[in-house]
Scaffold this active site. Structure first.
Site, mmCIF file in Angstrom:
data_model
loop_
_atom_site.group_PDB
_atom_site.id
_atom_site.type_symbol
_atom_site.label_atom_id
_atom_site.label_comp_id
_atom_site.label_asym_id
_atom_site.label_seq_id
_atom_site.Cartn_x
_atom_site.Cartn_y
_atom_site.Cartn_z
ATOM 1 N N CYS B 188 0.819 -1.208 0.000
ATOM 2 C CA CYS B 188 0.000 0.000 0.000
ATOM 3 C C CYS B 188 0.846 1.248 0.000
ATOM 4 O O CYS B 188 0.350 2.351 0.173
ATOM 5 C CB CYS B 188 -0.957 0.021 1.186
ATOM 6 S SG CYS B 188 -0.130 -0.001 2.762
ATOM 7 N N CYS B 329 27.827 -3.490 15.589
ATOM 8 C CA CYS B 329 27.434 -3.159 16.959
ATOM 9 C C CYS B 329 26.102 -3.866 17.228
ATOM 10 O O CYS B 329 25.740 -4.782 16.509
ATOM 11 C CB CYS B 329 27.335 -1.651 17.166
ATOM 12 S SG CYS B 329 25.976 -0.901 16.280
#
Lengths: 77, 372
Positions: B188, B329
């Protein structure tokens, strides 16, 4: 049982409301499976199932007379 | 001082009165998104006499906005939505205080702006921002008025309102605990929309605000209202607010700042400094440099991986500059800083940040991770 279909799930199911023949009581999870069998394009699509206008989890029970709603998430603004 | 003539027709309503009008005048609302939902919501709130409105939007006005974003006209094309919306609203109600934020909402802005307002209103158009707003409201204990549209249908709810017993009403994660990935929702992003649809839904959101602030009537708490414009079906579904969401909500502001909502929604494009897990998995020429603190778990168990916490990285860059490096990280943010640090000092160095970080490795079951 009466099934109400919302959002773009109507594109997959092809109607916004229909009656599904069901023999007797079942769990929400089995309804989900049955819907997937009937409409394979539902595979991997996210939607909630409400039973009689209450959001239901997979273990909730459904009876043949219940009204079911299929509600996908909306994000447009 | 309330201008009772101006608001006469709402003040004379049963249950409303001067008292409700004064509550509106003393309330403040931060509206995120001045688009299809934001325009009508802002317009009706300004007209109703809300004391203070904040408008956050980093977008500018384009021609295809005009059929539904009714605060704007042809002369406004290219201008800032937040700025033009504020100009129009000042013409409508000069007594109201307006704050204009011509910027995209990010984590820091949530933490900085939300505490300055009584209520937040989500008029945005994507899941990543919507989950970020929801989580920030839960963290900061702010009521959130929420609305969204899809084609000919809309959804509206009021989330995270404190009850007398101090407990908060449900939030969006009680509906969908995890953000949907792009492939889990019917496409959408480029969906069509009829202007009246967000017009009605944005007005419903403004109405939720009035009910919440004045106490007149009942906002949509622990429930979501859906409206199907094509078939005239208007329904409210109850939501169970008792589900424990501790596992999926960020537990503090640090965890919130580290949450990459674009990544969780699968909508973030790789930047030129990033590499995704699939690419990394298929290549073995990279040295992995884990820049998290030494106490952060799980550790990556690989002979290709070394740990150099970000604060000490600078000194080690000369030793890394001639190798192909992937910085890692926890969520993929500090590793981007590591890439920046390297590129500043050694512009020709080949290095990337792993998108999604260790969180992504856990989800994808890639690499061996050690939890102690």
């Amino acid at each position: 049982m009466k099934i109400l279909v919302f959002g773009q799930l109507t594109d997959i199911i092809g109607q916004h409301e229909y009656v599904m023949e069901s023999i007797d009581e079942m769990k929400v999870s089995s309804l989900r499976q049955q819907l997937l069998n009937n409409y394979p394009a539902l595979l991997g699509k996210k939607y909630l199932i409400a039973v009689n206008k209450k959001m239901a989890d997979d273990n909730a029970k459904i009876e043949a007379t219940d009204e079911i709603a299929l509600l996908p998430p909306f994000s447009g603004g | 001082m309330i201008d009772s003539k101006r608001y006469h027709r709402q003040i004379i309503l049963p249950q409303f009165g001067m008292q409700a009008q004064e509550k509106l005048a003393h309330s403040s609302v931060l509206v995120v998104g001045a688009g299809g939902l934001g325009c009508p919501a802002l317009q009706y709130m300004a007209a109703a006499g809300i004391g203070r409105l904040g408008i956050v939007d980093g977008d500018s006005i384009s021609l295809s906005n005009l059929h539904r974003q009714i605060l704007f006209g042809e002369a406004d094309l290219g201008k800032s939505k937040a700025v033009v919306a504020a100009e129009r609203l000042t013409l409508l109600n000069s007594a109201m205080h307006l704050d204009v934020y011509h910027q995209m909402l990010d984590h820091g802005a949530c933490l900085q702006l939300f505490p300055q307002y009584d209520i937040v209103m989500d008029c945005t158009d994507n899941f990543a921002t919507r989950y970020m707003i929801n989580d920030a409201c839960v963290l900061l204990q702010k009521p959130l008025i929420w609305g969204a549209v899809s084609q000919y249908q809309g959804q509206v709810a009021t989330f995270n309102v404190a009850a007398d017993n101090g407990l908060r009403s449900c939030n969006y994660r009680h509906l969908f605990a995890q953000p949907p990935l792009e492939q889990e929702v019917a496409n959408c992003a480029e969906g069509g929309v009829l202007g009246m649809l967000p017009g009605v839904v944005g007005s419903m959101m403004a109405l939720e605000l009035v009910k919440l602030v004045t106490g007149v009537g009942r906002p949509t708490l622990n429930a979501i209202t859906t409206w199907d414009a094509l078939h005239n079906v208007y329904m409210t579904f109850d939501i169970d607010a008792s589900t424990d969401l501790a596992a999926c909500l960020p537990k503090d502001t640090d965890a919130f700042m580290q949450t990459d909502y674009q990544y969780l929604c699968g909508t973030r494009q790789l930047s030129e400094n990033e590499i995704d897990i699939e690419t990394l998995d298929a290549a073995d020429e990279f040295l992995l440099v884990d820049v998290r603190g030494l106490d952060e778990m799980p550790a990556i168990d690989s002979h290709r991986c070394v740990r150099i916490p970000l604060p000490g990285l600078h000194d080690q860059l000369p030793n890394l500059k001639d190798q192909k490096v992937v910085f890692i990280c926890q969520s993929g943010k500090r590793s981007l800083q590591a890439v920046d640090a390297m590129k500043v000092q050694f512009p020709s160095a080949v290095c990337y940040s792993l998108r999604g970080g260790v969180n992504g490795l856990i989800e994808n079951n890639k690499m061996i991770l050690q939890y102690e």
